[in-house]
Scaffold this motif. Sequence first.
Motif, short mmCIF file in Angstrom:
data_model
loop_
_atom_site.label_atom_id
_atom_site.label_comp_id
_atom_site.label_asym_id
_atom_site.label_seq_id
_atom_site.Cartn_x
_atom_site.Cartn_y
_atom_site.Cartn_z
N LYS A 181 0.83 -1.21 0.00
CA LYS A 181 0.00 0.00 0.00
C LYS A 181 0.86 1.26 0.00
O LYS A 181 0.53 2.26 -0.64
CB LYS A 181 -0.92 0.01 1.23
N PRO A 197 -0.64 -0.75 -4.76
CA PRO A 197 -1.99 -0.32 -4.40
C PRO A 197 -2.87 -0.14 -5.63
O PRO A 197 -2.39 0.24 -6.70
CB PRO A 197 -1.76 1.01 -3.67
N GLN A 216 -9.51 2.70 2.74
CA GLN A 216 -8.12 2.54 2.33
C GLN A 216 -8.04 1.74 1.04
O GLN A 216 -8.88 0.88 0.77
CB GLN A 216 -7.34 1.81 3.43
N VAL A 219 -4.81 -3.80 -2.39
CA VAL A 219 -3.55 -4.08 -3.08
C VAL A 219 -3.69 -5.28 -3.99
O VAL A 219 -4.53 -6.17 -3.76
CB VAL A 219 -2.39 -4.32 -2.07
N SER A 323 -8.48 -6.68 1.95
CA SER A 323 -7.50 -5.70 1.48
C SER A 323 -6.78 -6.14 0.21
O SER A 323 -6.00 -5.37 -0.35
CB SER A 323 -6.46 -5.43 2.58
#
Length: 340
Positions: A181, A197, A216, A219, A323
């Motif tokens: 990230k 990212p 956020q 990735v 994520s």
Amino acid sequence: LVHARLLAASCFLMLVQGHAHGDASCGTRACVAASSPNCGARVQLPSFGCNCSRCCSVPERQDAAATARQAPPARLLLSTGCSGSTFILGFARELLARHGVPVLTNAHEVQKVFRLEAVPHSASSFERYVGCASERNLSIFNKISPQTRNMPIIGRAAAMSARMVVTIRSQLLELIVCLAKDCKRDAITGAEPAGYPVNPEGLCFQRRFLPANVSQPQVWLDMRKLPSTARTLANRAEQHKLFWERSLAKNGVVWTGPQPVVLTYEDLIAFEQHEVDSQQFNRSLQVWEAFLRALSIEPRRPVIWGAMLPLAMTRRQRNISASIVNYREVAPLLRNLGLL
């Protein structure tokens, strides 16, 4: 003769200014004019919150060393990026204050010593920083990254018998995702990010400054890079030890004290993720006690418990799969590498 008169006049002016600000110590230190070539040989730093600001807070290195020896012990957090150091540093400072150990904080000046470490004479700047804290009867507690350019500061700190704590992230997949990230390679091992990212703005480290209500970025992990990155990062604790030893050797420091204590981010934040008096909460309490002991502070359990209590159950435990954009594709490899 003219130069000597100008130097004397400049020193007199700075001494008067020091007394005008109520800083009696300014009148007891040698004074170096801002125009003196001696100042040009050093990093020109204000005196970190001391009332008397001049080119060289302690112009002679012998004086600086003597001042540093009389100061409360310097304390350093040796930590890389993506190790939770921002939280650890802030909470540790809170605990230090509650234990009667206030620290000198001046973000702008500290940045010059601990982030622009490549400037010449950074070790001398560190020494003056500790000396200034001593003038105010304060300790220092700052993060420093284990990079080659920081070895002079680490060596000088060790020579001054500074107390150090090393913190690392033990959950390797969390670390791999964080480095991807931030688009950063790991400072201590040199491991390159195993992905990148995925966001339209192209944010890397800047994503840390997104508002709390903004998600956020995810990735994408590169299956070709994952095995080598994971193997390299798994050796971080040993790499910290080697960095410490190289810093001492490079600066000619003979160290007879204990090695810096290595603690994990996961243990230090566990109290925020679990109920009070749970096994994880109590484990976190014990680790924070070890943290303070490593800084030569006798921990008081009720004080630490009181600081932890309001934060219990305030940090959600994340599902790391959310994520990773290509999680289904890389999951078998992550399991094979022992990362799940």
